[in-house]
Design a protein around this motif. Structure first.
Motif, PDB file in Angstrom:
ATOM      1  N   GLY A 141       0.804  -1.209   0.000  1.00  0.00           N
ATOM      2  CA  GLY A 141       0.000   0.000   0.000  1.00  0.00           C
ATOM      3  C   GLY A 141       0.841   1.264   0.000  1.00  0.00           C
ATOM      4  N   ASN A 142       1.924   1.262   0.754  1.00  0.00           N
ATOM      5  CA  ASN A 142       2.770   2.447   0.799  1.00  0.00           C
ATOM      6  C   ASN A 142       3.585   2.609  -0.481  1.00  0.00           C
ATOM      7  OD1 ASN A 142       2.020   3.637   3.240  1.00  0.00           O
ATOM      8  ND2 ASN A 142       3.375   2.321   4.431  1.00  0.00           N
ATOM      9  N   GLN A 144       2.328   1.867  -3.320  1.00  0.00           N
ATOM     10  CA  GLN A 144       1.311   2.472  -4.177  1.00  0.00           C
ATOM     11  C   GLN A 144       1.229   3.978  -3.930  1.00  0.00           C
ATOM     12  OE1 GLN A 144      -0.206   0.864  -6.521  1.00  0.00           O
ATOM     13  NE2 GLN A 144      -2.152   1.848  -7.003  1.00  0.00           N
ATOM     14  N   ARG A 145       1.290   4.376  -2.669  1.00  0.00           N
ATOM     15  CA  ARG A 145       1.262   5.806  -2.334  1.00  0.00           C
ATOM     16  C   ARG A 145       2.476   6.537  -2.907  1.00  0.00           C
ATOM     17  NH1 ARG A 145      -1.688   7.132   3.119  1.00  0.00           N
ATOM     18  NH2 ARG A 145      -2.935   5.279   3.478  1.00  0.00           N
ATOM     19  N   THR A 165      -6.318   2.841  -6.868  1.00  0.00           N
ATOM     20  CA  THR A 165      -6.670   2.505  -5.486  1.00  0.00           C
ATOM     21  C   THR A 165      -6.217   1.104  -5.081  1.00  0.00           C
ATOM     22  OG1 THR A 165      -8.881   1.743  -6.166  1.00  0.00           O
ATOM     23  CG2 THR A 165      -8.661   4.055  -5.508  1.00  0.00           C
ATOM     24  N   ASN A 166      -5.548   0.390  -5.987  1.00  0.00           N
ATOM     25  CA  ASN A 166      -5.043  -0.941  -5.638  1.00  0.00           C
ATOM     26  C   ASN A 166      -4.192  -0.875  -4.371  1.00  0.00           C
ATOM     27  OD1 ASN A 166      -6.227  -2.349  -7.685  1.00  0.00           O
ATOM     28  ND2 ASN A 166      -4.375  -2.628  -8.901  1.00  0.00           N
ATOM     29  N   ALA A 167      -4.458  -1.758  -3.443  1.00  0.00           N
ATOM     30  CA  ALA A 167      -3.672  -1.931  -2.211  1.00  0.00           C
ATOM     31  C   ALA A 167      -3.837  -0.783  -1.222  1.00  0.00           C
ATOM     32  CB  ALA A 167      -2.182  -2.123  -2.515  1.00  0.00           C
ATOM     33  N   LEU A 168      -4.631   0.229  -1.533  1.00  0.00           N
ATOM     34  CA  LEU A 168      -4.826   1.322  -0.591  1.00  0.00           C
ATOM     35  C   LEU A 168      -5.875   0.948   0.449  1.00  0.00           C
ATOM     36  CD1 LEU A 168      -4.892   4.531  -2.842  1.00  0.00           C
ATOM     37  CD2 LEU A 168      -2.954   3.539  -1.598  1.00  0.00           C
ATOM     38  N   ASP A 169      -5.637   1.369   1.692  1.00  0.00           N
ATOM     39  CA  ASP A 169      -6.651   1.182   2.723  1.00  0.00           C
ATOM     40  C   ASP A 169      -7.727   2.256   2.553  1.00  0.00           C
ATOM     41  OD1 ASP A 169      -5.551   3.537   3.712  1.00  0.00           O
ATOM     42  OD2 ASP A 169      -4.444   2.550   5.318  1.00  0.00           O
ATOM     43  N   GLY A 172      -6.500   5.782   2.600  1.00  0.00           N
ATOM     44  CA  GLY A 172      -5.736   6.122   1.402  1.00  0.00           C
ATOM     45  C   GLY A 172      -6.627   6.394   0.213  1.00  0.00           C
TER      46      GLY A 172
END
Length: 246
Positions: A141-142, A144-145, A165-169, A172
């Motif tokens: 996720g990070n 991805q950010r 938005t893949n893997a974002l909580d 995020g």
């Protein structure tokens, strides 16, 4: 189609490996607009985005960014484009901050401006605590950010994001939504986003286009109920027509 569109595709057709991946696809994204592209796996979304970014050439049709034909666009045009396709921009051996700073420099920003912009982008995406951490050690996720920060760090006029938005909580996802809406509203950025998450794109998009088997089969109105049902009704109708013609 208007010439002032930030992103424009006009009757794009592409055949890859003997398969017609795109078939007469036309769309545009105007200044200050978030346009969502939705479809099942293999619908042709990523191929379309690759053509718009000059990574592939279509067999027929044209594409343009900010009124400049993609095939003729140079560094000056692409310095105003932010994109993330397939995997996030992140050199594993560099820190999060170094990655975002590098992206800013690659888009033509000077050292001081790039440093300040990188810091703002990291803060905006909640990466302050990870700025000195190597990308290889970050969670999915990070990473991805970091990729999103790299795509947006230079305040681009055109943004193309594939499944951002893949893997974002959930936090995020909300942060990204606000960043894209602010970019469209405040800077007039033209933003094209692909996604499988219908509910999420409905919250951020001004228009939603449905792509299936390489063809645009309809649009969905954002902010309406039963968006998923409407999507599958379009897909089912298209499949029925395809089988009748086969």
């Amino acid at each position: 189609m208007t010439t002032r569109a930030g992103i424009r595709a006009d009757r794009l057709t592409t055949v890859l490996g003997g398969v017609r991946v795109l078939d007469d696809v036309s769309l545009e994204v105007g200044p200050g607009e978030i346009h969502a592209l939705v479809g099942l796996n293999g619908a042709g979304k990523t191929t379309l985005m690759r053509i718009l970014l000059g990574m592939l050439r279509p067999d027929r049709g044209t594409a343009a960014l900010m009124g400049i034909p993609v095939h003729a666009a140079g560094a000056r045009t692409f310095s105003r484009v932010g994109q993330m396709l397939d995997t996030p921009f992140a050199y594993p051996e560099l820190t999060a901050r170094e990655n975002v700073y590098s992206a800013a420099r690659l888009h033509g920003m000077g050292r001081a401006a790039a440093g300040a912009a990188a810091q703002r982008a990291l803060a905006a995406l909640g990466l302050d605590a990870y700025s000195a951490q190597r990308a290889a050690t970050l969670s999915l996720g990070n990473r991805q950010r970091v990729g999103l920060a790299a795509a947006l760090v230079h305040a681009p006029a055109v943004v193309v994001l594939d499944e951002p938005t893949n893997a974002l909580d959930p936090r995020g996802v909300i942060v990204l939504r606000r960043l894209l809406q602010d970019a469209a509203r405040d800077r007039g950025a033209s933003i094209l986003v692909s996604s499988h998450h219908l509910d999420e794109v409905a919250r951020m998009a001004d228009r939603i286009t449905v792509l299936h088997r390489g063809t645009i089969i309809g649009t969905l109105p954002p902010g309406t109920v039963d968006l998923e049902r409407r999507f599958f009704e379009l897909v089912l109708a298209s499949e029925t027509q395809f089988e009748e013609q086969a």
